[in-house]
Scaffold this active site. Sequence first.
Site, short mmCIF file in Angstrom:
data_model
loop_
_atom_site.label_atom_id
_atom_site.label_comp_id
_atom_site.label_asym_id
_atom_site.label_seq_id
_atom_site.Cartn_x
_atom_site.Cartn_y
_atom_site.Cartn_z
N CYS A 85 0.87 -1.17 0.00
CA CYS A 85 0.00 0.00 0.00
C CYS A 85 0.91 1.22 0.00
CB CYS A 85 -0.91 0.01 1.22
SG CYS A 85 -1.81 1.58 1.43
N CYS A 197 -0.57 3.06 -6.55
CA CYS A 197 -1.76 2.64 -5.81
C CYS A 197 -2.04 1.19 -6.17
CB CYS A 197 -2.96 3.52 -6.14
SG CYS A 197 -4.48 2.99 -5.31
#
Length: 242
Positions: A85, A197
């Site tokens: 992440c 992302c």
Amino acid sequence: MPASIGVLAGMGPRSTAPFVDMLIQACQDLYDARNDMDFPKMHIISLPTPFYPGIPVIDRDMANALKRGIAELVKVGVDLIVVPCNLAHVYFTAMIEASKDIPLLHIADCALRRLPAQITHVAIIGAAPTLESGIYQHRIRAKGKVVVNTIRLQELATELISLVKERGFIDKQVENTWRKVLSEAKQGNADAILVACTDISPLITEDQSLVIIDAAVSLAEAAVHASYSSHCQILTLTGSVT
């Protein structure tokens, strides 16, 4: 036997399974893993975190959630930790504190090692808080590259992340928005896109007019290299891999 990998994932939930697939693929591509015993042991946590697209992150809440997740992996006794992440790495210092000297790879460092030397203009596609933190921009500029960023590009990225969370990867509106992101990056004279992302990573397809660097794939490959190296001796706590 490869060192065990702790994966703190779930940010967002749909990105967990694709990242595990990236790890498996990297084991096969880089180390010719075929039989079950050829692969590293993995401990995978899908961690809910207080992130809402388009809404400011409460730093304390996010840092505490990440520290709790890291602590669970430390308790299990993994040999190295990866967090697929990008936004989580804004809180890298907090995660390092919780990791208790277990090596923790930094996703931005892994991604930048894959940036071709001939690239001059890089568009970063990710959540607004990730870009606002500057964790990618200062690394890109340190390599003498230009960061491409427009208000419209960030609006499209935020819209795309929200759509993926709501609808998944196989959806016409998601696909159309991804194409708009690529078009906007090209209009900004980008010759490379850095996908920062993990919710967006599964949308990537080959685009002959742009170099596309996936931070998630970069992290997976770095983790596999570290796992197959003797007891992670090549790692440092800053996430560097030599």
